[in-house]
Design an enzyme around this catalytic site. Structure first.
Site, short mmCIF file in Angstrom:
data_model
loop_
_atom_site.label_atom_id
_atom_site.label_comp_id
_atom_site.label_asym_id
_atom_site.label_seq_id
_atom_site.Cartn_x
_atom_site.Cartn_y
_atom_site.Cartn_z
N ALA A 8 -29.12 2.80 29.29
CA ALA A 8 -27.92 4.35 29.42
C ALA A 8 -27.66 4.26 28.06
CB ALA A 8 -26.92 4.14 30.39
N TRP A 26 -25.17 5.98 26.67
CA TRP A 26 -23.49 5.93 26.49
C TRP A 26 -23.08 4.47 26.62
CZ3 TRP A 26 -21.89 3.19 30.46
CH2 TRP A 26 -22.56 3.22 31.79
N CYS A 27 -24.24 3.49 26.99
CA CYS A 27 -23.72 2.07 27.17
C CYS A 27 -23.69 1.19 25.78
CB CYS A 27 -24.67 1.35 27.79
SG CYS A 27 -24.76 -0.58 28.21
N TYR A 28 -22.61 0.54 25.48
CA TYR A 28 -22.36 -0.17 24.28
C TYR A 28 -23.38 -1.27 24.25
CZ TYR A 28 -20.38 -3.57 21.22
OH TYR A 28 -20.28 -4.82 20.46
N THR A 66 -26.91 0.16 23.27
CA THR A 66 -26.82 0.56 21.94
C THR A 66 -27.14 -0.39 20.75
OG1 THR A 66 -25.51 2.66 22.37
CG2 THR A 66 -25.77 1.90 20.10
#
Length: 480
Positions: A167, A169-171, A174
């Protein structure tokens, strides 16, 4: 020697010659009534002697099981994956135990609570996941982006398809992205997809391909899944059979893991790859998106919480899609009471055992899909009940059980939704003691019944007989 005449002088039951006695109808009637009364009262006394008498008192808890209490449970979560399901315990003294596994078992289930395979093993708890060094430069795209159609095509084309479900937005997604793209490029150079065709690395954006991620029961991001040609889709209920990667996420480790996968696939014929059992970084992924959790935990006898939630130190969760609906098959406190002991205890106290598993069979389903971050809380107040019997002047504990009351509620939270059981144990306990009946007391009462009825019947017969005589004398005009 003492003469027999002197012995006869102490006779309490002197006999009257039979020809000096007179039988009457009234006496016969009273005799029958007295006999029936004796039988009736004897039966009542015998029933009272055989009946169990108890006394109930409230005392300070002096449990034999010490300072700890066992919580036994069996719960089914149709929308929580066994891959991330965690059982945690905390209390007011500061105890905080996370992801208890030693006494817990997990089984994958489908949305209808049907089991879909053998026990799910979470495996050993690994060290913190290692990631690659962060690059400021934009990484070169190497992984193939997939959608529903291309996934089905490529999963049937390549013996091994490794997919990163992420996803944006997921840290953690990333942090994985640079290493994943580098690994995909390295594997392309070493095993060219067109000429070699043994392995392919891909990626799926779960914010775009929602249905595809849901079909593969993706609940935490990123999730790296290993699909082997011919082994993914089962015929029974459409369950998926594949592996999850749980190892480090730096480029070097990822490349080595991919090389190990390729080594098991012959280049000449692309047969089904054999699973490498010795590699702790790969384990079978949950077959479906649900989980049945059963087992027990030991907690201190102070107010605390039993929490079931999705937990991972290297994954993120979309709280808006988390659904903690569950069905409680069993929830009880203390040692398990055998049915035989419980039936014996109910002989003393018929209402015993009605509340020791109050939540059994209860369903708590969140049907409102639009409501995000819904936490389901249960407030339990627990009281210990102890049944004590007495035999041969000794006290014997027949049953020790914990009964509880339960109140449940749904509440929205800004955090990850959980199922929380808040329990509070009373410092007092209910003590039920059996009162034994004395056999000598029973014999005394029987003698009193026989003697009393006989005496009262004799008095009534005398009164009745003398009344009739007086009435007859009056009728004959005689004075007395």
């Amino acid at each position: 020697m003492i003469s027999s005449s002197k012995i006869k002088s102490v006779d309490f039951y002197r006999k009257i010659p039979r020809d000096l006695t007179e039988a009457s109808l009234s006496g016969a009637g009273l005799s029958i009534i007295a006999a029936l009364a004796m039988v009736f009262l004897f039966g009542m006394e015998l029933n009272n002697y055989l009946a169990v008498s108890t006394t109930t008192s409230v005392v300070v808890d002096n449990s034999s099981d010490g300072d700890f209490l066992r919580i036994v449970f069996n719960m089914s979560f149709p929308a929580l994956s066994c891959e991330f399901a965690s059982v945690d315990v905390s209390d007011v003294l500061g105890t905080n135990r996370l992801n208890i596994t030693k006494t817990i078992r997990k089984f994958s289930i489908d949305q209808h609570l049907r089991p879909t395979g053998a026990e799910f093993h979470s495996g050993p708890v690994l060290h913190s996941i290692k990631h690659g060094d962060e690059d400021d430069e934009e990484s070169v795209e190497g992984a193939i982006p997939l959608n529903g159609a291309s996934f089905d095509k490529l999963s049937h084309q390549y013996p091994i398809l490794v997919v990163n479900f992420y996803a944006p937005w997921c840290y953690w997604s990333t942090r994985l992205k640079p290493s994943w793209e580098k690994t995909a490029n390295i594997m392309k150079e070493r095993y060219e997809p067109e000429s070699d065709g043994r392995i392919l690395l891909a990626k799926v954006d779960c914010t775009v391909e929602v249905d595809l991620c849901k079909r593969h029961h993706i609940q935490g991001y990123p999730s790296i899944r290993i699909f082997r040609k011919g082994s993914d889709l089962r015929e029974d209920h459409g369950h998926h059979d594949h592996e999850s990667y749980y190892g480090d996420r730096d480029t070097e480790t990822l490349v080595k893991a991919m090389e190990d996968l390729v080594a098991s696939v012959p280049r000449e014929n692309q047969r089904l790859a054999l699973e490498d059992k010795s590699n702790a970084t790969k384990r079978p992924a949950p077959l479906t998106g649900g989980c049945r959790i059963e087992g027990y935990v030991r907690v201190k006898k102070v107010p605390g919480n039993l929490i079931i939630s999705a937990r991972s130190g290297a994954h993120s969760f979309d709280t808006s899609k988390m659904n903690m609906s569950h069905v409680i098959s069993h929830l009880s406190f203390g040692k398990t009471v055998s049915p035989w002991l419980l039936s014996n205890a109910k002989r003393l106290i018929p209402h015993l055992g009605r509340s020791h598993d109050r939540l059994n069979g209860r369903s708590f389903i969140n049907h409102r899909d639009l409501d995000a971050n819904v936490t389901i809380e249960h407030y339990l107040q627990i009281v210990k009940t102890e049944v004590v019997t007495r035999k041969y002047s000794r006290e014997h504990t027949l049953v020790e059980e914990y009964e509880y009351t339960a109140h449940s509620s749904l509440a929205q939270s800004i955090y990850i939704p959980v199922v929380k059981f808040h329990f509070e144990l009373s410092p007092m306990q209910v003590l039920i003691t059996e009162n034994p009946k004395s056999f000598s007391h029973f014999l005394t009462n029987v003698c009193a019944i026989i003697g009393g009825v006989f005496t009262v019947a004799g008095i009534l017969d005398s009164i009745f007989h003398n009344t009739i005589r007086m009435v007859k004398k009056v009728e004959l005009g005689k004075n007395f």
